[in-house]
Design a protein around this motif. Structure first.
Motif, PDB file in Angstrom:
ATOM      1  N   ARG A 120       0.921  -1.282   0.094  1.00 35.17           N
ATOM      2  CA  ARG A 120      -0.244  -0.095  -0.093  1.00 35.17           C
ATOM      3  C   ARG A 120       0.931   1.143  -0.101  1.00 35.17           C
ATOM      4  NH1 ARG A 120      -2.145   1.207   5.240  1.00 35.17           N
ATOM      5  NH2 ARG A 120      -1.017   2.941   4.884  1.00 35.17           N
ATOM      6  N   VAL A 121       1.857   1.273   1.046  1.00 30.31           N
ATOM      7  CA  VAL A 121       2.805   2.252   0.993  1.00 30.31           C
ATOM      8  C   VAL A 121       3.414   2.624  -0.352  1.00 30.31           C
ATOM      9  CG1 VAL A 121       4.525   3.569   2.376  1.00 30.31           C
ATOM     10  CG2 VAL A 121       2.779   2.174   3.432  1.00 30.31           C
ATOM     11  N   THR A 122       4.052   1.645  -0.923  1.00 31.09           N
ATOM     12  CA  THR A 122       4.795   1.615  -2.163  1.00 31.09           C
ATOM     13  C   THR A 122       3.903   2.221  -3.277  1.00 31.09           C
ATOM     14  OG1 THR A 122       5.859  -0.405  -1.183  1.00 31.09           O
ATOM     15  CG2 THR A 122       6.213   0.354  -3.702  1.00 31.09           C
ATOM     16  N   ALA A 123       2.703   1.594  -3.445  1.00 31.89           N
ATOM     17  CA  ALA A 123       1.675   2.242  -4.466  1.00 31.89           C
ATOM     18  C   ALA A 123       1.547   3.722  -4.071  1.00 31.89           C
ATOM     19  CB  ALA A 123       0.493   1.481  -4.396  1.00 31.89           C
ATOM     20  N   GLU A 124       1.346   3.963  -2.920  1.00 36.10           N
ATOM     21  CA  GLU A 124       1.192   5.563  -2.598  1.00 36.10           C
ATOM     22  C   GLU A 124       2.315   6.428  -3.212  1.00 36.10           C
ATOM     23  OE1 GLU A 124       0.102   5.693   1.551  1.00 36.10           O
ATOM     24  OE2 GLU A 124      -2.039   5.077   1.177  1.00 36.10           O
ATOM     25  N   ASN A 125       3.340   5.896  -2.908  1.00 34.72           N
ATOM     26  CA  ASN A 125       4.637   6.518  -3.124  1.00 34.72           C
ATOM     27  C   ASN A 125       5.186   6.417  -4.586  1.00 34.72           C
ATOM     28  OD1 ASN A 125       5.280   8.181  -0.481  1.00 34.72           O
ATOM     29  ND2 ASN A 125       5.050   5.872   0.196  1.00 34.72           N
ATOM     30  N   LEU A 126       4.706   6.089  -5.469  1.00 38.89           N
ATOM     31  CA  LEU A 126       5.163   5.677  -6.763  1.00 38.89           C
ATOM     32  C   LEU A 126       4.029   6.168  -7.773  1.00 38.89           C
ATOM     33  CD1 LEU A 126       6.745   2.008  -6.878  1.00 38.89           C
ATOM     34  CD2 LEU A 126       8.089   4.298  -6.660  1.00 38.89           C
ATOM     35  N   PRO A 127       3.910   7.577  -7.605  1.00 39.61           N
ATOM     36  CA  PRO A 127       2.765   8.072  -8.603  1.00 39.61           C
ATOM     37  C   PRO A 127       3.206   8.075 -10.172  1.00 39.61           C
ATOM     38  CG  PRO A 127       4.139   9.801  -7.429  1.00 39.61           C
ATOM     39  CD  PRO A 127       4.555   8.698  -6.830  1.00 39.61           C
ATOM     40  N   ASP A 128       4.362   7.668 -10.316  1.00 41.20           N
ATOM     41  CA  ASP A 128       4.553   7.456 -11.804  1.00 41.20           C
ATOM     42  C   ASP A 128       4.111   6.196 -12.493  1.00 41.20           C
ATOM     43  OD1 ASP A 128       6.115   9.812 -11.821  1.00 41.20           O
ATOM     44  OD2 ASP A 128       7.924   8.954 -11.495  1.00 41.20           O
ATOM     45  N   THR A 130       1.528   4.242 -10.488  1.00 39.19           N
ATOM     46  CA  THR A 130       0.231   3.792 -10.019  1.00 39.19           C
ATOM     47  C   THR A 130      -0.562   5.043  -9.635  1.00 39.19           C
ATOM     48  OG1 THR A 130       0.995   4.133  -7.558  1.00 39.19           O
ATOM     49  CG2 THR A 130       1.065   1.862  -8.597  1.00 39.19           C
ATOM     50  N   GLU A 131      -0.189   6.255 -10.228  1.00 41.59           N
ATOM     51  CA  GLU A 131      -1.025   7.428 -10.042  1.00 41.59           C
ATOM     52  C   GLU A 131      -1.060   7.873  -8.441  1.00 41.59           C
ATOM     53  OE1 GLU A 131      -1.602   9.589 -12.660  1.00 41.59           O
ATOM     54  OE2 GLU A 131      -0.886   7.910 -14.035  1.00 41.59           O
ATOM     55  N   GLY A 132      -0.107   7.331  -7.514  1.00 41.73           N
ATOM     56  CA  GLY A 132      -0.363   7.389  -6.276  1.00 41.73           C
ATOM     57  C   GLY A 132      -1.642   7.419  -5.513  1.00 41.73           C
ATOM     58  N   ASN A 133      -1.975   8.338  -4.675  1.00 42.12           N
ATOM     59  CA  ASN A 133      -3.193   8.501  -3.945  1.00 42.12           C
ATOM     60  C   ASN A 133      -4.363   8.964  -4.936  1.00 42.12           C
ATOM     61  OD1 ASN A 133      -2.843   7.525  -1.307  1.00 42.12           O
ATOM     62  ND2 ASN A 133      -1.868   9.604  -0.775  1.00 42.12           N
ATOM     63  N   LEU A 134      -4.336   9.405  -6.182  1.00 45.07           N
ATOM     64  CA  LEU A 134      -5.067   9.984  -7.158  1.00 45.07           C
ATOM     65  C   LEU A 134      -5.918   8.709  -7.605  1.00 45.07           C
ATOM     66  CD1 LEU A 134      -3.729  12.657  -9.398  1.00 45.07           C
ATOM     67  CD2 LEU A 134      -5.371  12.879  -7.845  1.00 45.07           C
ATOM     68  N   GLY A 135      -5.161   7.616  -7.604  1.00 39.87           N
ATOM     69  CA  GLY A 135      -5.746   6.229  -8.161  1.00 39.87           C
ATOM     70  C   GLY A 135      -5.962   6.317  -9.778  1.00 39.87           C
ATOM     71  N   ILE A 136      -6.690   5.065 -10.194  1.00 39.70           N
ATOM     72  CA  ILE A 136      -6.869   5.226 -11.712  1.00 39.70           C
ATOM     73  C   ILE A 136      -8.091   4.899 -12.021  1.00 39.70           C
ATOM     74  CG2 ILE A 136      -6.312   3.456 -13.662  1.00 39.70           C
ATOM     75  CD1 ILE A 136      -3.563   2.546 -12.088  1.00 39.70           C
ATOM     76  N   MET A 137      -8.408   5.856 -12.954  1.00 37.68           N
ATOM     77  CA  MET A 137      -9.923   5.568 -13.104  1.00 37.68           C
ATOM     78  C   MET A 137     -10.052   5.007 -14.437  1.00 37.68           C
ATOM     79  SD  MET A 137     -12.953   7.170 -12.468  1.00 37.68           S
ATOM     80  CE  MET A 137     -13.495   9.001 -12.342  1.00 37.68           C
ATOM     81  N   ILE A 138     -10.926   4.129 -14.616  1.00 44.00           N
ATOM     82  CA  ILE A 138     -11.246   3.187 -16.043  1.00 44.00           C
ATOM     83  C   ILE A 138     -12.489   4.381 -16.638  1.00 44.00           C
ATOM     84  CG2 ILE A 138     -11.861   1.168 -17.144  1.00 44.00           C
ATOM     85  CD1 ILE A 138      -9.455   0.822 -15.675  1.00 44.00           C
ATOM     86  N   ARG A 139     -11.946   5.184 -17.479  1.00 45.81           N
ATOM     87  CA  ARG A 139     -12.865   6.106 -18.102  1.00 45.81           C
ATOM     88  C   ARG A 139     -13.900   5.663 -19.332  1.00 45.81           C
ATOM     89  NH1 ARG A 139      -8.477   8.742 -16.913  1.00 45.81           N
ATOM     90  NH2 ARG A 139      -7.358   7.891 -18.909  1.00 45.81           N
ATOM     91  N   GLU A 140     -13.436   4.412 -19.937  1.00 47.77           N
ATOM     92  CA  GLU A 140     -14.555   3.745 -20.896  1.00 47.77           C
ATOM     93  C   GLU A 140     -14.935   2.725 -20.216  1.00 47.77           C
ATOM     94  OE1 GLU A 140     -11.091   3.732 -22.860  1.00 47.77           O
ATOM     95  OE2 GLU A 140     -11.158   5.697 -22.844  1.00 47.77           O
ATOM     96  N   TYR A 218     -14.928  -3.658 -12.940  1.00 45.76           N
ATOM     97  CA  TYR A 218     -16.547  -3.687 -12.376  1.00 45.76           C
ATOM     98  C   TYR A 218     -16.516  -2.320 -11.805  1.00 45.76           C
ATOM     99  CZ  TYR A 218     -20.760  -4.065  -9.615  1.00 45.76           C
ATOM    100  OH  TYR A 218     -21.987  -3.869  -9.482  1.00 45.76           O
ATOM    101  N   MET A 219     -15.723  -1.805 -10.931  1.00 45.11           N
ATOM    102  CA  MET A 219     -15.866  -0.591 -10.066  1.00 45.11           C
ATOM    103  C   MET A 219     -15.328   0.756 -11.008  1.00 45.11           C
ATOM    104  SD  MET A 219     -17.446  -1.300  -7.363  1.00 45.11           S
ATOM    105  CE  MET A 219     -17.540  -0.669  -5.888  1.00 45.11           C
ATOM    106  N   GLY A 220     -14.498   0.525 -11.729  1.00 46.86           N
ATOM    107  CA  GLY A 220     -13.884   1.521 -12.541  1.00 46.86           C
ATOM    108  C   GLY A 220     -13.011   2.485 -12.142  1.00 46.86           C
ATOM    109  N   TYR A 221     -12.700   2.203 -10.631  1.00 44.44           N
ATOM    110  CA  TYR A 221     -11.800   3.007 -10.064  1.00 44.44           C
ATOM    111  C   TYR A 221     -10.921   2.381  -8.909  1.00 44.44           C
ATOM    112  CZ  TYR A 221     -10.003   6.958  -6.991  1.00 44.44           C
ATOM    113  OH  TYR A 221      -9.031   7.516  -5.996  1.00 44.44           O
ATOM    114  N   ILE A 222      -9.622   2.548  -8.794  1.00 43.73           N
ATOM    115  CA  ILE A 222      -8.891   1.927  -7.883  1.00 43.73           C
ATOM    116  C   ILE A 222      -7.958   3.045  -7.032  1.00 43.73           C
ATOM    117  CG2 ILE A 222      -9.092  -0.577  -8.442  1.00 43.73           C
ATOM    118  CD1 ILE A 222      -6.276  -0.276  -9.750  1.00 43.73           C
ATOM    119  N   ASP A 223      -7.741   2.730  -5.976  1.00 39.68           N
ATOM    120  CA  ASP A 223      -6.406   3.569  -5.316  1.00 39.68           C
ATOM    121  C   ASP A 223      -6.075   2.731  -4.190  1.00 39.68           C
ATOM    122  OD1 ASP A 223      -7.398   4.261  -2.540  1.00 39.68           O
ATOM    123  OD2 ASP A 223      -8.558   5.927  -3.525  1.00 39.68           O
ATOM    124  N   PRO A 224      -4.747   3.083  -3.872  1.00 45.16           N
ATOM    125  CA  PRO A 224      -4.123   2.316  -2.985  1.00 45.16           C
ATOM    126  C   PRO A 224      -4.762   1.922  -1.573  1.00 45.16           C
ATOM    127  CG  PRO A 224      -2.497   3.794  -3.549  1.00 45.16           C
ATOM    128  CD  PRO A 224      -3.695   4.173  -4.109  1.00 45.16           C
TER     129      PRO A 224
END
Lengths: 312, 304
Positions: A120-128, A130-140, A218-224
């Motif tokens: 979790r901490v690694t994903a939060e600290n590697l924005p390049d 995982t996009e960090g705390n912003l998370g990834i949004m599946i737009r389509e 399914y949810m279309g959005y993930i964050d750490p």
């Protein structure tokens, strides 16, 4: 009757979307099936092989991020994440197993817990990446309607159920149970315990990862914080299995139905919404004290408590 | 190395030692429980959170200083620990089940309930106690006029550290010099032998859980002037306490103190030189490395 019961149940569940259920009920059903998949995965490792993991969110999250990163960085459909996650999670689980499977009992539990937090901490600290705390949004989104998602996760659940049943009934399954009951005795009988524990971990991790990849789609959005959550994933999956029944085939299914319904029920009552973890905690405590093997595992005890006696 | 760099390094190490002293207090409670009861208490951090909220409530309603609240929070936590042990943990230790880890999972449940109750009563807002001395500090130049280096030491950190040492010393005296303390140590060393020697093992277990809880409650009060407080703060401290007990050596009080100091300094160094966000990763890398390379903890290194 016992032989065809599973087929009947699956058939009954499969026709549910045809009844024109509301989107919300379909959503609850999808969540229930998804949690029973993760529960079955955990049960394979924790229930049958006796290796209690407190870090299944790690595998769930890696599966989810495989999907998310494929979409976000490589621009291909997040559905490719499901097949891709099998390979990624398997390699990851091999690596984690190499480190943590030399630990036993509570130490394995806490080792895996640490793995979950590290990720979790690694994903939060590697924005390049995982996009960090912003998370990834599946737009389509693939479908607005939830029916297809329902059938996809149902298919996965049926396959996993059959796989677990097959594995547990095979030689492999006997090795798992032998390791759970007494690791030293198993070792002395010539079972390569580390090897079989690694197999159990990899199987369990890959199934969990598949559920994670499905979750992204399914949810279309993930964050750490969501996919690597300690309480909302790692602990909930333990509860699903503990409530339903450790080392039983239907336990995770029953457990996830109870947990998801309970969560939705509590959430829908405005006064109690904030207290849902208290209810979960109390339920967990009550189950551990009174039904340590879960609802399915302690059916005889339940019957005795309720005063129902089997007529012999 | 220029003198500025040296100052930063020394400053980092000093704050690491202060942090480590408080960590040690946290970990001693856990290691005591682990030694006597052979269970891992994953509600440890949540008990600390309860201690912090007690001190916070005392401060906001009665203007009682957190350092004085130690003397109220510790006995309250002692009672809470005894009750938890008697009515929840003890019954589970007797129940037969497939998974031996049931007790660990039980403590997770207890922790969840405590954290959630705190959210309900105090809301999930971040809180802090606005003590008047929060930003005061000592400077080396106050004592030594021509000091080549200028170091500052935060007043609340040093007072908390002093209290932590004091409590540890009292505990050490209790464990080594009193009959009750000796009975607790005997139970930790060998349950059955202690029983045969006439030690009331059940009572010792209850006492130990209470003692561990009151220690962590005291640590919570000492952290309050320094840290923010929120209901979910417990989880991370449970993990810290656990990492330290592994690092120091299971069930060893000396190990917990050493482990606490090592972890405190290490975290402080990571925060300064790598980045604040990475401190938890470093913590768990230590954890996994210790499990693999020195499974007996720091204490086992001295025994060789």
């Amino acid at each position: 009757m016992k032989k065809i019961a599973p087929t009947l149940i699956v058939a009954a569940i499969a026709v549910l979307p045809l009844l024109g259920l509301s989107t919300y009920i379909l959503h609850v059903l999808i969540l229930t099936i998804m949690w029973s998949v993760i529960g079955m995965a955990w049960n394979l490792l924790g229930g049958f092989c006796g290796q209690v993991s407190f870090g299944h969110a790690a595998f769930f999250g890696v599966g989810a991020y495989t999907s998310g990163i494929l979409y976000n960085k490589f621009g291909i459909s997040a559905w490719w994440g499901m097949p891709a996650s099998i390979g990624v999670v398997a390699v990851f689980a091999l690596f984690i197993g190499f480190i943590t499977l030399r630990l036993r009992g509570p130490f394995f539990a806490l080792g895996t817990l640490a793995v979950g937090v590290i990720l979790r901490v690694t994903a939060e600290n590697l924005p390049d990446v995982t996009e960090g705390n912003l998370g990834i949004m599946i737009r389509e989104r693939s479908w607005v309607d939830k029916t297809w998602y329902f059938y996809i996760i149902l298919t996965l659940a049926v396959l996993v159920f059959l796989l677990v049943k097959k594995v547990v009934g095979s030689r492999l399954g006997y090795y798992f149970v032998a390791i759970r009951e007494d690791q030293d005795a198993a070792e002395s009988l010539g079972i390569n315990t580390t090897y079989y524990k690694t197999i159990a971990l990899c199987l369990s991790a890959v199934i969990t990862g598949l559920a994670g990849a499905f979750y992204t789609n399914y949810m279309g959005y993930i964050d750490p914080k969501v996919v690597f959550a300690l309480h909302d994933i790692s602990i909930v999956v333990i509860m699903v299995v503990m409530v339903g029944g450790v080392a039983t085939f239907w336990g995770p299914v029953v457990g996830s139905a109870i947990m998801v319904l309970l969560a939705e029920l509590i959430r829908s009552i405005p006064m109690l919404g904030a207290a849902h973890l208290t209810f979960f905690g109390v339920l967990l405590i009550v189950i551990i004290i009174f039904l340590p093997n879960g609802i399915i595992g302690d059916i005889p005890k339940l019957k005795r408590l309720l005063g129902i006696r089997k007529n012999l | 190395m220029t003198s500025v760099q040296l100052e930063v390094l020394l400053q980092t190490i000093i704050s690491g030692i202060f942090l480590g002293g408080l960590y040690a207090l946290l970990a001693i409670g856990m290691t005591l429980i682990m030694g006597v009861m052979k269970i891992i208490n994953l509600a440890h951090g949540e008990l600390m959170m309860v201690g912090m909220y007690i001190a916070y409530a005392l401060f906001s309603f009665f203007k009682i200083d957190p350092y004085i609240a130690v003397f109220i929070a510790a006995p309250v936590l002692f009672g809470l620990g005894v009750l938890l042990q008697k009515f929840l943990i003890n019954p589970v230790m007797k129940v037969d089940s497939i998974l031996p880890e049931n007790q660990v999972i039980l403590t997770v449940g207890i922790g969840m309930v405590l954290a959630n109750l705190a959210t309900i009563f105090f809301s999930s807002d971040y809180r802090s106690t606005p003590v008047t001395y929060a930003t005061k500090a000592w400077y080396i130049s106050d004592f030594w006029k021509d000091s080549p280096l200028e170091l500052s030491i935060s007043l609340p950190w040093s007072v908390s550290f002093f209290f932590a040492i004091l409590i540890t010393a009292v505990l050490w005296f209790f464990l080594t010099k009193t009959d009750l303390g000796k009975s607790i140590r005997a139970t930790a060393q060998d349950n059955d032998a202690a029983l045969l020697m006439g030690v009331n093992v059940m009572r010792m277990r209850m006492l130990t859980f209470g003692l561990g809880s009151s220690l962590v409650g005291a640590a919570g009060c000492l952290f309050l002037p320094i840290y923010y407080l929120f209901p979910d703060i417990g989880g991370q401290f449970t993990l810290i306490a656990f990492v330290i007990t592994i690092l120091g050596g299971l069930g060893s009080t000396v190990g917990a103190i050493l482990g606490g100091l090592v972890l405190g300094v290490f975290e402080s160094l990571t925060a300064t030189y790598v980045g604040m966000g990475w401190a938890p990763v470093g913590r768990f890398i230590i954890f996994i490395a210790v499990l693999i390379f020195i499974p007996g903890g720091i204490v086992s290194l001295f025994k060789k």
